[in-house]
Design an enzyme around this catalytic site. Structure first.
Site, PDB file in Angstrom:
ATOM      1  N   GLY A 138      -1.690 -11.602   8.408  1.00 48.65           N
ATOM      2  CA  GLY A 138      -1.623 -13.058   8.587  1.00 48.65           C
ATOM      3  C   GLY A 138      -2.649 -13.625   9.544  1.00 48.65           C
ATOM      4  O   GLY A 138      -2.498 -14.756  10.022  1.00 48.65           O
ATOM      5  N   ASN A 177      -9.073  -9.756  12.786  1.00 52.17           N
ATOM      6  CA  ASN A 177      -9.870 -10.841  13.336  1.00 52.17           C
ATOM      7  C   ASN A 177      -9.039 -11.774  14.218  1.00 52.17           C
ATOM      8  O   ASN A 177      -7.852 -11.980  13.969  1.00 52.17           O
ATOM      9  CB  ASN A 177     -10.471 -11.673  12.192  1.00 52.17           C
ATOM     10  CG  ASN A 177      -9.391 -12.306  11.337  1.00 52.17           C
ATOM     11  OD1 ASN A 177      -8.789 -11.639  10.505  1.00 52.17           O
ATOM     12  ND2 ASN A 177      -9.105 -13.575  11.546  1.00 52.17           N
ATOM     13  N   ARG A 232     -15.929  -2.573   9.186  1.00 51.92           N
ATOM     14  CA  ARG A 232     -16.306  -3.740   8.386  1.00 51.92           C
ATOM     15  C   ARG A 232     -17.567  -4.413   8.944  1.00 51.92           C
ATOM     16  O   ARG A 232     -18.281  -5.093   8.229  1.00 51.92           O
ATOM     17  CB  ARG A 232     -15.106  -4.699   8.414  1.00 51.92           C
ATOM     18  CG  ARG A 232     -15.045  -5.705   7.317  1.00 51.92           C
ATOM     19  CD  ARG A 232     -13.574  -6.061   7.056  1.00 51.92           C
ATOM     20  NE  ARG A 232     -13.384  -7.453   6.734  1.00 51.92           N
ATOM     21  CZ  ARG A 232     -12.213  -7.978   6.398  1.00 51.92           C
ATOM     22  NH1 ARG A 232     -11.128  -7.214   6.347  1.00 51.92           N
ATOM     23  NH2 ARG A 232     -12.095  -9.256   6.109  1.00 51.92           N
ATOM     24  N   ASN A 239     -14.139  -1.818   3.948  1.00 58.88           N
ATOM     25  CA  ASN A 239     -12.909  -2.539   4.225  1.00 58.88           C
ATOM     26  C   ASN A 239     -11.789  -1.533   4.402  1.00 58.88           C
ATOM     27  O   ASN A 239     -12.046  -0.361   4.644  1.00 58.88           O
ATOM     28  CB  ASN A 239     -12.654  -3.589   3.125  1.00 58.88           C
ATOM     29  CG  ASN A 239     -11.894  -4.798   3.652  1.00 58.88           C
ATOM     30  OD1 ASN A 239     -10.776  -4.681   4.118  1.00 58.88           O
ATOM     31  ND2 ASN A 239     -12.519  -5.966   3.594  1.00 58.88           N
ATOM     32  N   ASP A 273     -12.316  -7.892  10.316  1.00 63.12           N
ATOM     33  CA  ASP A 273     -11.183  -7.114  10.812  1.00 63.12           C
ATOM     34  C   ASP A 273     -11.575  -5.652  10.975  1.00 63.12           C
ATOM     35  O   ASP A 273     -12.375  -5.139  10.198  1.00 63.12           O
ATOM     36  CB  ASP A 273     -10.027  -7.132   9.816  1.00 63.12           C
ATOM     37  CG  ASP A 273      -9.551  -8.507   9.408  1.00 63.12           C
ATOM     38  OD1 ASP A 273     -10.337  -9.238   8.815  1.00 63.12           O
ATOM     39  OD2 ASP A 273      -8.389  -8.821   9.667  1.00 63.12           O
ATOM     40  N   ARG A 279       0.800  -1.230   0.000  1.00 60.45           N
ATOM     41  CA  ARG A 279       0.000   0.000   0.000  1.00 60.45           C
ATOM     42  C   ARG A 279       0.829   1.273   0.000  1.00 60.45           C
ATOM     43  O   ARG A 279       0.254   2.351   0.022  1.00 60.45           O
ATOM     44  CB  ARG A 279      -0.985  -0.028   1.173  1.00 60.45           C
ATOM     45  CG  ARG A 279      -1.806  -1.290   1.121  1.00 60.45           C
ATOM     46  CD  ARG A 279      -3.098  -1.275   1.852  1.00 60.45           C
ATOM     47  NE  ARG A 279      -3.695  -2.587   1.656  1.00 60.45           N
ATOM     48  CZ  ARG A 279      -3.461  -3.655   2.450  1.00 60.45           C
ATOM     49  NH1 ARG A 279      -2.722  -3.541   3.526  1.00 60.45           N
ATOM     50  NH2 ARG A 279      -3.994  -4.821   2.175  1.00 60.45           N
TER      51      ARG A 279
END
Lengths: 543, 255
Positions: free
Chosen positions: A203, A273, A343, A397, A318, A143
């Site tokens: 991850g 999450n 989200r 998101n 998340d 990003r």
């Protein structure tokens, strides 16, 4: 931390620099970007020095050359081709610009310095990636850069943090954030503060443990680390089973950029999450600090406060969003707030000094919950097992929203989708995902919209609908424009006050994960958007 | 909130079996899994293999089963990738890969229509007379409906019969009916080939490709019906249907 390796890198690169010819670049002779330059944000209209343009995360440029009256005349100035696609994802970067040079990261850990006048590259960096990437293989994105002095900072799909020489793209140091083989990766744009480079980790679909790190820009030495899942006995561990193994693989990645309040000296960062994503049987409790925003002291990384949006998440929602820092009048008094569209389908406003919840209202048609209780917890109506919840990509998101402080409107791309969540027993195999469920998405029911929200009530002021769920970020400008995009590839300019579409350009590929950026170049306002394998620059015609 | 709320829709919920180390696809022919597989395929595979899996920069996947592959081989190829190509390995959970396998197989299943009742030669005559204005079949025909040249390799007898009796029950993307209304009130009907916020691309009923900007139209009407007529038993006796489907079962790829 691999100090020995770092020293070797520095020595090697210095040696090469001395031996080689003087690099030809467009940069000034001074020491480059200072912390004060980044702190000044948009003060210099020729610059964009951090992911959102300034520390506030508002992504609202003061530039006014392009207006609602002339936006219909926007035309492409040039197109830069990366030469490759990003499987299943998008070109998610925000370029930085300094002295007419763009610094751009790409998918698959490519990066470039590009002439902002012509779209031609000065240099290209390509990282040799291992062939057994884990999370980084499923989302091979990046990003953006951070910048300080004459250095660029970039994270990698094999979970390293790099410092590159701005003039050449050479590596100055290279440190390991975490072991990619377990499931870690890194994709965000580093947040550069005074003497610190702040990064997070990806991850959470794997048996990993999230963290936020601060590194010394000079040496790459780690200054502090904050784990988003507490260790046994630490505060927050009471929201987990009394089991070190469950904590050690609790997830909660920190894979999207945070924001920074220099006066309070606090960093605001979203967390992801818990793992397994869709099966909470092994992790009864709220699972702090997953799906939260944390306010950390920049100096030490100590937790000042947190707010959890989705306790005991079962939907992979998340909370890795850009926190938007705004000072505004709230019920008669000046408040310093942080706002974000989550989200989980709710729009939140919190006091950013204390974490006090000021507002939490749904901004989509989610059936999961329609209100929060007094403590700010969602009152859950539909757990997803019976279908038609927002899909795991969520009601919005990570892609950036924007905030117009003059109109006091929050602009966000909202997704309306329909999914059924079915839990399964997770498998824990290092390097393999342990999501603990399977999701059925009803594709025929998806759509989305650019929405303008009133931050004091969460009320919808206007919306512009897209035919499919889209993943484009948003940027606004002081002239009263909002730039956004859609899944069909349109890059669009809207009138901020009304949502009227004023101009659009078909880029040829979905705009996914990226928000536009803008700057002045030779007296001309440029607007850039990444899309597919291209970075396209727009401006008003020269005539 | 001043926008439309989502309507709650009941979906088929799959009782998920254990999927570790399987060689048979636990989701074979499962409609919910195939729908999920379609979404996963669109996200992860369509860029190279095409939205319809019939190949773009990567190969046509719908011929794999006809060429003799197995579910397990396709699963392993997705899991491991193809060395020397840009086809990567995947760390996706087994159930997601099996769902994609189920989806791709569902659009490429070798149908058991060859030993079905019916007269294929009479079926061919019926198809030539009644179907080829809109369907391309082995050497000629129209394009308003899907190409039938290899339909026998990708659809079961039962699904072919249903598509003829009730065409609206399942309409492939690219064949959905749309009517465009111009400011002067003219109505242009066709099948929608593409759409975004500002434009719509259709094949009109005269089988001409036409693109329109929505700003030039008064209305875009999406219709829940198929352009193909419903061939009820009054319109198409069972005997004729058997002959047609028997013939379609022989169509396996020779255009």
């Amino acid at each position: 931390m691999r100090r020995a390796r770092t020293s070797v890198w520095v020595a090697t690169v210095v040696g090469l620099a001395l031996a080689g010819p003087a690099p030809v670049t467009a940069q000034d002779d001074d020491a480059g970007v200072t912390y004060d330059d980044i702190l000044a944000g948009f003060a210099d209209p020729t610059r964009w020095l951090t992911y959102s343009g300034d520390y506030s995360g508002q992504r609202h440029s003061p530039l006014t050359q392009i207006t609602p009256a002339n936006a219909h005349r926007l035309a492409p100035a040039w197109t830069f081709q990366t030469g490759f696609d990003t499987r299943g994802r998008g070109f998610e970067t925000t370029p930085l610009v300094l002295d007419g040079v763009l610094y751009v990261t790409g998918s698959n850990n490519y990066a470039w310095a590009i002439d902002a006048r012509s779209g031609r590259p000065f240099w290209q960096y390509r990282r040799q990636l291992p062939d057994d990437l884990t999370y980084g293989a499923s989302a091979p994105v990046n990003r953006g850069f951070g910048i300080l002095g004459d250095r660029l900072f970039m994270v990698t799909l094999d979970a390293h943090l790099l410092a590159l020489d701005r003039a050449t793209g050479s590596i100055l140091w290279d440190v390991v954030l975490a072991d990619y083989k377990v499931g870690y990766a890194a994709t965000l744009a580093p947040l550069v503060l005074d003497g610190k480079v702040i990064v997070g980790i990806s991850g959470g679909e794997y048996a990993t443990r999230g963290f936020i790190d601060a590194y010394d820009p000079e040496t790459g030495e780690q200054i502090w680390r904050f784990y988003t899942i507490p260790g046994p006995g630490e505060p927050g561990s009471e929201t987990w089973p009394d089991d070190p193994l469950t904590l050690a693989r609790g997830g909660s990645g920190t894979w999207m950029n945070g924001s920074y309040d220099p006066e309070l000296d606090l960093i605001y960062w979203g967390t992801g999450n818990p793992n397994p994503d869709y099966n909470g049987d092994s992790r009864p409790g709220d699972n702090l600090y997953s799906n939260s925003i944390v306010a950390l002291e920049a100096e030490t990384g100590a937790l000042r406060w947190h707010f959890q949006f989705t306790p005991h998440d079962l939907n992979d929602w998340d909370s890795n969003h850009v926190p938007v820092l705004v000072d505004l009048e709230w019920e008669g008094e000046e408040r310093q707030v942080v706002m974000l569209a989550n989200r989980n389908g709710f729009f939140y406003v919190l006091d950013r000094e204390t974490g006090e919840l000021l507002l939490g209202e749904p901004f989509t048609g989610t059936t999961w919950a329609r209100e929060l209780d007094a403590a700010g917890r969602p009152i859950i109506l539909n757990d997803g097992s019976q279908g038609c919840l927002p899909d795991p990509w969520g009601s919005t998101n990570f892609y950036p929203p924007s905030f117009d402080p003059n109109l006091e409107l929050f602009f966000v791309t909202a997704r309306e989708t329909c999914a059924t969540f079915v839990k399964q027993e997770p498998e824990y195999v290092p390097g393999r995902q342990s999501t603990g469920g399977v999701i059925w998405i009803d594709q025929d029911q998806g759509w989305s919209a650019l929405r303008a929200l009133d931050p004091r009530s969460g009320e919808l002021e206007w919306e512009f609908r897209y035919p499919s769920p889209t993943f484009a970020g948003v940027m606004s400008t002081a002239s009263g424009l909002v730039f956004a995009g859609d899944h069909e590839g349109n890059f669009i300019a809207f009138e901020s006050a009304t949502g009227k579409d004023l101009w659009h350009y078909q880029t040829g590929s979905r705009i996914w994960g990226a928000g536009a950026m803008t700057f002045m170049l030779d007296g001309r306002q440029m607007v850039l958007i990444p899309s597919g394998s291209t970075l396209v620059a727009f401006a008003l015609p020269l005539d | 909130m001043r926008h439309t709320l989502l309507s709650a829709v009941a979906l088929l919920v799959l009782a998920a079996p254990t999927v570790a180390q399987q060689t048979a696809n636990p989701y074979d022919s499962d409609p919910a899994a195939m729908r999920a597989g379609r979404a996963l395929f669109a996200n992860r595979c369509a860029e190279c293999h095409g939205a319809d899996a019939r190949g773009f920069s990567g190969p046509d996947l719908t011929v794999l089963w006809a060429e003799g592959t197995s579910d397990e081989r396709v699963f392993q190829t997705i899991r491991s990738g193809v060395s020397g190509s840009i086809m990567p390995s995947s760390t996706a959970p087994d159930n997601e890969i099996w769902a994609m396998v189920a989806y791709v197989k569902s659009i490429s299943t070798v149908a058991a229509a060859l030993d079905a009742p019916g007269d294929p030669e009479r079926g061919q005559e019926l198809v030539q007379a009644r179907c080829t204005r809109c369907h391309y079949v082995a050497g000629g025909g129209g394009y308003l409906g899907p190409d039938l040249s290899r339909i026998g390799a990708v659809r079961t007898r039962e699904s072919l019969m249903r598509s003829i009796r009730e065409p609206a029950a399942s309409i492939q993307p690219g064949y959905r009916t749309v009517t465009l209304v111009t400011p002067s009130g003219d109505r242009i009907r066709g099948v929608a080939k593409g759409e975004d916020a500002f434009s719509v691309q259709i094949l009109d009923t005269r089988q001409q490709l036409r693109g329109y900007m929505k700003s030039d139209l008064a209305e875009v009407v999406r219709e829940p019906v198929s352009l193909m007529p419903e061939f009820t038993s009054a319109r198409l006796p069972d005997e004729d249907l058997n002959d047609i489907v028997r013939y379609l079962g022989t169509l396996r790829g020779n255009r």
